[in-house]
Design an enzyme around this catalytic site. Structure first.
Site, mmCIF file in Angstrom:
data_model
loop_
_atom_site.group_PDB
_atom_site.id
_atom_site.type_symbol
_atom_site.label_atom_id
_atom_site.label_comp_id
_atom_site.label_asym_id
_atom_site.label_seq_id
_atom_site.Cartn_x
_atom_site.Cartn_y
_atom_site.Cartn_z
ATOM 1 N N GLU A 344 0.800 -1.230 0.000
ATOM 2 C CA GLU A 344 0.000 0.000 0.000
ATOM 3 C C GLU A 344 0.839 1.289 0.000
ATOM 4 O O GLU A 344 0.649 2.149 0.846
ATOM 5 C CB GLU A 344 -0.924 0.020 1.216
ATOM 6 C CG GLU A 344 -1.933 -1.102 1.216
ATOM 7 C CD GLU A 344 -2.859 -1.074 2.428
ATOM 8 O OE1 GLU A 344 -4.057 -1.246 2.222
ATOM 9 O OE2 GLU A 344 -2.384 -0.896 3.559
HETATM 10 C C1 ACM Z 1 -2.261 -5.303 4.261
HETATM 11 O O1 ACM Z 1 -3.344 -5.705 4.729
HETATM 12 N N1 ACM Z 1 -2.110 -4.039 3.908
HETATM 13 C C2 ACM Z 1 -1.139 -6.190 4.111
#
Ligand code: ACM
Length: 541
Positions: A344
């Site tokens: 992310e």
């Molecule tokens: C995640 O849940 N961002 C690995």
């Protein structure tokens, strides 16, 4: 006449009404069944009685891990006998001795290990540890035998032995049926991710989670120790990271705390894999080291807007800092694997920063921020490689095309996970699965079945690709849990994951429901506040 409004009202009321009758009669718990279910088990009709003098012996070999385990399981067995007395109270007493199937009193459990384990404090669980064991309770011998190639198998066998004991119905005694169990795990990496950055968990709760993991034969604590919101890890080299980055001065894990967790886990055959997620999820690092992060710019004014984004991939000092911090981390955590995160990463801050844009132009990266992230991760992998560590990354790192060492494991957590597993294994990478085991995704009722229905080997691929499946982890992200609700959020839902990672047996939900009913009561008796799995029911604790 039915007016549309009336119909609408009826639909709304009906859809929000609770149908409590759906949940009765209750699921009857099994007695003396094992969770996770062993590979093979043959049970006879004859049984032995265990009396208070029952002991656990180790033959010739001994070490701190075995001694500690023998003490733990002796205490558990004693407590089970006390519960047996409680369970028998107020009921008609069965005189167990007079039962023709009773073979008498079981004298002791003997642990026979094939390899020594006497390197006190030196012997660490690992990905390749052998956890197999055989348990024999024969009609012809009043001594039960637990055979295991290593101490890790002995630990798993002790857990199984503690689970096959049943209340006798005759006061504070237990019985155990004559049987043979041959067992080994399906997959070697069976984990639980605990996120201690969105909420802080006192040490006591982490240790309780490790206890519960051992009752479920889970063998990896993936410690997602820091994130945007707080930095509770107290670094020896950079103590300011937690001084400024933790929620509160009392909410840090000191080097002594970390040692406590790592050692407590070791005694239970559990590896502790730390995750220091970069280059995103690093806001808390910036409280003490803002120079590590990227200054974001306001596109309207062309000036810094006061916010900081992901780590600054074009600042060489970032890599010097990370080398120094990870040098500490690999010495603090005995585990060979380090989780590097990489999930992310938002590109808008990098895209706003003129220095980064100039750097990318000079290095022919056009506007491809995934390439910039690749450069960052590539440098970090190089650092970890020079420290002789093995690495795990979240799937985005692989998806973005970072040239990964073949041993780097790809941790799949989102999207069409079956295809992601296929893609990563086809490229030759070991894989871990979490996508179907997010404990923070809560559904009403006993939603453990949702986790149970997920098959880690249920992806398309060849035998060679399947061989790269290391296992998986149930993920307890910390946004909405703290010490007050974390245990009941994890258990018994992560028990479902544990069975799918350990057991070879085909899915049988009806059988699993009954065994889980028993297993939850067992965990409750051992001090784990696991929630009821199947609706109405009761535990004698
Ligand atoms: C995640 O849940 N961002 C690995």
């Amino acid at each position: 006449m039915w007016s549309p409004l009336l119909i609408f009202a009826i639909v709304i009321i009906a859809s929000t009404a609770e149908w409590h009758e759906e949940f009765g009669p209750w699921v009857i718990a099994t007695k003396g069944e094992v969770w996770p279910i062993p590979k093979t088990r043959t049970v006879k009709d004859h049984f032995y009685i265990l009396r208070p003098g029952f002991t656990i012996h180790t033959v010739r070999r001994n070490c701190d891990i075995l001694k500690d385990a023998a003490e733990r399981y002796s205490a558990i067995i004693l407590a089970e006998a006390r519960t047996a007395r409680q369970e028998a109270e107020g009921r008609r007493r069965k005189l167990i001795r007079n039962n023709p199937l009773c073979k008498g009193t079981l004298q002791r459990l003997e642990i026979r290990m094939h390899t020594p384990c006497n390197e006190n404090g030196q012997h660490w669980p690992s990905l390749s540890m052998n956890e197999s064991y055989a348990l024999h309770i024969k009609e012809s011998s009043t001594i039960a035998v637990l055979e295991a190639p290593t101490v890790w198998g002995a630990l798993r066998g002790l857990e199984t032995f503690s689970q096959i004991l049943m209340p006798s119905g005759d006061g504070p005694t237990l019985i155990v049926k004559c049987q043979t169990i041959l067992d080994e795990p399906k997959l070697p990496h069976r984990g639980l991710l605990l996120d201690t950055a969105r909420h802080y968990f006192p040490l006591h709760d982490i240790l309780l989670i490790l206890d519960a993991m051992s009752y479920n034969k889970l063998n990896v604590l993936h410690w997602h120790i820091v994130d945007d919101n707080s930095f509770p890890y107290q670094s020896i080299r950079y103590p300011e990271l937690s001084t400024k980055g933790s929620f509160h001065p009392s909410m840090v894990y000191t080097p002594k705390d970390v040692q406590k967790v790592v050692n407590y886990a070791r005694l239970r055959g559990i590896r502790v894999i730390p995750e220091f997620d970069t280059p995103g999820h690093t806001k808390s690092w910036g409280e003490s080291h803002p120079e590590l992060l990227t200054p974001c710019y306001d596109p309207a004014t062309g000036k810094p807007n006061g916010h900081l984004g992901p780590m600054n991939p074009i600042n060489p000092k970032v890599y010097t800092f990370l080398r120094s911090l990870f040098t500490e981390i690999v010495s603090v955590f005995p585990e060979r694997y380090i989780h590097l995160g990489g999930d992310e990463v938002r590109f808008n801050c990098w895209a706003s920063n003129p220095s980064i844009l100039r750097y990318m132009e000079a290095h022919n990266m056009s506007h491809d921020f995934a390439t910039l992230e690749t450069a960052f991760v590539f440098n970090l992998l190089d650092i970890l490689n020079s420290l002789d560590a093995s690495t795990i990354v979240w799937q985005e790192v692989f998806d973005n095309g970072v040239p990964l060492p073949p041993t780097t494991a790809v941790h799949v957590w989102t999207g069409f996970w079956m295809f992601e597993l296929a893609k990563a294994t086809k490229a030759g990478h070991p894989v871990l699965l979490s996508a179907c085991w997010y404990l923070d995704h809560v559904a009403g009722g006993g939603d453990w079945q949702k986790f149970y229905n997920c098959d880690p080997l249920g992806f398309p691929g060849s035998t060679e690709m399947m061989d790269l499946m290391l296992g998986g982890e149930a993920c307890m992200w910390g946004e909405f849990v703290d010490k007050n609700n974390v245990h009941s959020r994890i258990w018994p839902r992560a028990s479902a994951t544990a069975e799918r990672l350990w057991s070879w047996a085909p899915v049988d939900l009806e059988n699993a429901s009954k065994r889980l009913e028993e297993h939850v009561c067992r965990m409750n008796r051992r001090g784990i506040p696991a929630q009821p799995p199947n609706g109405p029911g009761f535990c004698v604790t």
